[in-house]
Design a protein around this motif. Sequence first.
Motif, PDB file in Angstrom:
ATOM      1  N   ASN A 124       0.866  -1.180   0.000  1.00  0.00           N
ATOM      2  CA  ASN A 124       0.000   0.000   0.000  1.00  0.00           C
ATOM      3  C   ASN A 124       0.898   1.224   0.000  1.00  0.00           C
ATOM      4  O   ASN A 124       1.840   1.312   0.796  1.00  0.00           O
ATOM      5  N   ARG A 125       0.618   2.166  -0.895  1.00  0.00           N
ATOM      6  CA  ARG A 125       1.486   3.346  -0.999  1.00  0.00           C
ATOM      7  C   ARG A 125       1.373   4.263   0.211  1.00  0.00           C
ATOM      8  O   ARG A 125       2.346   4.852   0.662  1.00  0.00           O
ATOM      9  N   PHE A 126       0.161   4.390   0.777  1.00  0.00           N
ATOM     10  CA  PHE A 126      -0.063   5.345   1.853  1.00  0.00           C
ATOM     11  C   PHE A 126       0.179   4.756   3.237  1.00  0.00           C
ATOM     12  O   PHE A 126       0.626   5.459   4.144  1.00  0.00           O
ATOM     13  N   TYR A 127      -0.132   3.469   3.430  1.00  0.00           N
ATOM     14  CA  TYR A 127       0.028   2.846   4.747  1.00  0.00           C
ATOM     15  C   TYR A 127       0.514   1.405   4.556  1.00  0.00           C
ATOM     16  O   TYR A 127      -0.232   0.451   4.735  1.00  0.00           O
ATOM     17  N   PRO A 128       1.767   1.232   4.159  1.00  0.00           N
ATOM     18  CA  PRO A 128       2.267  -0.120   3.906  1.00  0.00           C
ATOM     19  C   PRO A 128       2.429  -0.912   5.200  1.00  0.00           C
ATOM     20  O   PRO A 128       2.788  -0.362   6.248  1.00  0.00           O
ATOM     21  N   THR A 129       2.166  -2.202   5.122  1.00  0.00           N
ATOM     22  CA  THR A 129       2.372  -3.108   6.257  1.00  0.00           C
ATOM     23  C   THR A 129       3.439  -4.150   5.952  1.00  0.00           C
ATOM     24  O   THR A 129       3.842  -4.906   6.834  1.00  0.00           O
ATOM     25  N   LYS A 130       3.897  -4.204   4.709  1.00  0.00           N
ATOM     26  CA  LYS A 130       5.002  -5.091   4.362  1.00  0.00           C
ATOM     27  C   LYS A 130       5.639  -4.599   3.070  1.00  0.00           C
ATOM     28  O   LYS A 130       5.057  -3.806   2.323  1.00  0.00           O
ATOM     29  N   GLY A 131       6.844  -5.058   2.825  1.00  0.00           N
ATOM     30  CA  GLY A 131       7.540  -4.712   1.597  1.00  0.00           C
ATOM     31  C   GLY A 131       8.645  -3.688   1.796  1.00  0.00           C
ATOM     32  O   GLY A 131       8.909  -3.219   2.915  1.00  0.00           O
ATOM     33  N   TRP A 132       9.272  -3.349   0.695  1.00  0.00           N
ATOM     34  CA  TRP A 132      10.382  -2.394   0.646  1.00  0.00           C
ATOM     35  C   TRP A 132      10.017  -1.212  -0.247  1.00  0.00           C
ATOM     36  O   TRP A 132       9.269  -1.355  -1.211  1.00  0.00           O
ATOM     37  N   PHE A 133      10.601  -0.054   0.080  1.00  0.00           N
ATOM     38  CA  PHE A 133      10.687   1.014  -0.898  1.00  0.00           C
ATOM     39  C   PHE A 133      12.114   1.556  -0.849  1.00  0.00           C
ATOM     40  O   PHE A 133      12.609   1.947   0.221  1.00  0.00           O
ATOM     41  N   ILE A 134      12.789   1.556  -2.003  1.00  0.00           N
ATOM     42  CA  ILE A 134      14.171   2.037  -2.093  1.00  0.00           C
ATOM     43  C   ILE A 134      14.284   2.978  -3.280  1.00  0.00           C
ATOM     44  O   ILE A 134      13.801   2.667  -4.379  1.00  0.00           O
ATOM     45  N   GLU A 135      14.881   4.131  -3.064  1.00  0.00           N
ATOM     46  CA  GLU A 135      15.255   5.005  -4.180  1.00  0.00           C
ATOM     47  C   GLU A 135      16.729   5.335  -4.045  1.00  0.00           C
ATOM     48  O   GLU A 135      17.188   5.783  -2.996  1.00  0.00           O
ATOM     49  N   SER A 136      17.466   5.105  -5.121  1.00  0.00           N
ATOM     50  CA  SER A 136      18.885   5.451  -5.158  1.00  0.00           C
ATOM     51  C   SER A 136      19.151   6.297  -6.394  1.00  0.00           C
ATOM     52  O   SER A 136      18.579   6.040  -7.461  1.00  0.00           O
ATOM     53  N   SER A 137      19.992   7.313  -6.237  1.00  0.00           N
ATOM     54  CA  SER A 137      20.271   8.190  -7.379  1.00  0.00           C
ATOM     55  C   SER A 137      21.719   8.648  -7.376  1.00  0.00           C
ATOM     56  O   SER A 137      22.365   8.743  -6.332  1.00  0.00           O
ATOM     57  N   LEU A 138      22.217   8.915  -8.565  1.00  0.00           N
ATOM     58  CA  LEU A 138      23.530   9.523  -8.770  1.00  0.00           C
ATOM     59  C   LEU A 138      23.278  10.766  -9.604  1.00  0.00           C
ATOM     60  O   LEU A 138      22.826  10.673 -10.749  1.00  0.00           O
ATOM     61  N   PHE A 139      23.583  11.933  -9.033  1.00  0.00           N
ATOM     62  CA  PHE A 139      23.153  13.213  -9.600  1.00  0.00           C
ATOM     63  C   PHE A 139      24.350  14.134  -9.778  1.00  0.00           C
ATOM     64  O   PHE A 139      25.262  14.168  -8.934  1.00  0.00           O
ATOM     65  N   PHE A 140      24.354  14.892 -10.878  1.00  0.00           N
ATOM     66  CA  PHE A 140      25.478  15.766 -11.211  1.00  0.00           C
ATOM     67  C   PHE A 140      24.983  17.174 -11.537  1.00  0.00           C
ATOM     68  O   PHE A 140      23.939  17.346 -12.162  1.00  0.00           O
ATOM     69  N   GLU A 141      25.764  18.167 -11.118  1.00  0.00           N
ATOM     70  CA  GLU A 141      25.603  19.537 -11.615  1.00  0.00           C
ATOM     71  C   GLU A 141      26.955  20.025 -12.101  1.00  0.00           C
ATOM     72  O   GLU A 141      27.982  19.806 -11.434  1.00  0.00           O
ATOM     73  N   ASN A 142      26.937  20.671 -13.257  1.00  0.00           N
ATOM     74  CA  ASN A 142      28.174  21.133 -13.863  1.00  0.00           C
ATOM     75  C   ASN A 142      27.819  22.166 -14.924  1.00  0.00           C
ATOM     76  O   ASN A 142      26.644  22.409 -15.193  1.00  0.00           O
ATOM     77  N   SER A 143      28.822  22.754 -15.528  1.00  0.00           N
ATOM     78  CA  SER A 143      28.559  23.738 -16.577  1.00  0.00           C
ATOM     79  C   SER A 143      27.846  23.101 -17.762  1.00  0.00           C
ATOM     80  O   SER A 143      27.015  23.735 -18.416  1.00  0.00           O
ATOM     81  N   TRP A 144      28.128  21.803 -18.016  1.00  0.00           N
ATOM     82  CA  TRP A 144      27.484  21.157 -19.160  1.00  0.00           C
ATOM     83  C   TRP A 144      26.016  20.834 -18.896  1.00  0.00           C
ATOM     84  O   TRP A 144      25.270  20.566 -19.838  1.00  0.00           O
ATOM     85  N   THR A 145      25.587  20.884 -17.651  1.00  0.00           N
ATOM     86  CA  THR A 145      24.156  20.740 -17.353  1.00  0.00           C
ATOM     87  C   THR A 145      23.475  22.100 -17.237  1.00  0.00           C
ATOM     88  O   THR A 145      22.267  22.171 -16.980  1.00  0.00           O
ATOM     89  N   GLY A 146      24.246  23.180 -17.370  1.00  0.00           N
ATOM     90  CA  GLY A 146      23.690  24.520 -17.273  1.00  0.00           C
ATOM     91  C   GLY A 146      23.713  25.105 -15.886  1.00  0.00           C
ATOM     92  O   GLY A 146      23.072  26.137 -15.621  1.00  0.00           O
ATOM     93  N   SER A 147      24.486  24.507 -14.969  1.00  0.00           N
ATOM     94  CA  SER A 147      24.518  24.960 -13.583  1.00  0.00           C
ATOM     95  C   SER A 147      25.654  25.941 -13.337  1.00  0.00           C
ATOM     96  O   SER A 147      26.706  25.895 -13.994  1.00  0.00           O
ATOM     97  N   ASP A 148      25.447  26.815 -12.354  1.00  0.00           N
ATOM     98  CA  ASP A 148      26.518  27.695 -11.888  1.00  0.00           C
ATOM     99  C   ASP A 148      27.421  27.000 -10.870  1.00  0.00           C
ATOM    100  O   ASP A 148      28.401  27.586 -10.406  1.00  0.00           O
TER     101      ASP A 148
END
Length: 376
Positions: free
Chosen positions: A213-237
Amino acid sequence: MHRLSLWILLTCITLTSFAQESAVVSQLEANEQADTLNSLVKVDTNPQKKVKIFAIPLVFYSPDTRLGLGAGGIATFRPAGTPQPSNVTFSLAYTQRKQLLVWFPYQIYFGREKYVAFGEVGWFRYVYQFFGIGNNIDNDYLEKYTTEFPRVRITLLRNVKNGNAFGLRLAYDNFNITQYDSSGLLLQKNIIGWQGGQSAGAGLVWWKDTRNNRFYPTKGWFIESSLFFENSWTGSDYKYSRFSIDAAKYFALGEKNVLALHGMAIGTVGDAPFFNTAFLGGTKRLRGYFEGKYRDDHLLLAQAELRRELFGRIGGAVFTGVGTVFGTPGESAKIRPNVGLGVRFQVDKKQKLNIRADYGIGVKNQGFYLTFGESF
């Protein structure tokens, strides 16, 4: 309570909850808000209705905003061949403190639900609180600054087997600081990002979601993993890279008890602006501390919460956690603990969506939180 009145109340809570968030918010927030509003308005899933729109006026109040007026709602539609309805949530609010909040979270399914795109487009004028960076800050220190910025968040995922999804993420803010505290740290000009600037990045994302259940889970996993970059080539200062992992595991203890465990780790390499550093505090990360009370390049966090259904629509929770931020040269990490109690009121029995009222206590800090959905 009449369903429309209840929906207005919850949408107002959503707005005032945003008022407590820092410039860095979870990429899941917009997705969660769209799902929540979708549930509350009982969107008609009749495939013959291609588009459905629901809108309401908004009136709210908080110490950060004072009186606020606006409008909000949700539009749903169904791309061809997609059983799941897509949605765009829209909100507009103006406050007595001359704050303007305009944002459009969205969640769009296509390719027969093999793909989902979600995120947010918005523009904000807001007054934020800054407590300093690192662990050696004075507990009583506080300065405020006013910002104006557009925001774009796009995450595109492809669903694969066993609850896994992989994809890309884009993020953009143009952070314009229009007013400073004349005696504050930011005007000393030695904090990265003191002048604001353009923050634009791209990254890779992996999800694993086996919750029942998304709002009130009673079992299971939720995992989010990310690799994020900022640089001049992405338009960042700015130039930095960040790895993050956010994981939660749920255990049913009998029919009415749930043990929820949550862990988070963030690591940063390079020069991230202060408004994009990892932080503790607020409605999700160590309740009892102000949002962004402690921030730095790196973060470690562990939380546990025992949830119990009490009677009727009423439930309760007890929670605790520990967290730390670190990365400032010559400074050691300090563990920040918290404990707290909460009350839950179930507004949707079928999907088990709760209003939660929590009181958290930290070291020399404490706070009350009223919002919808669980902390993790």
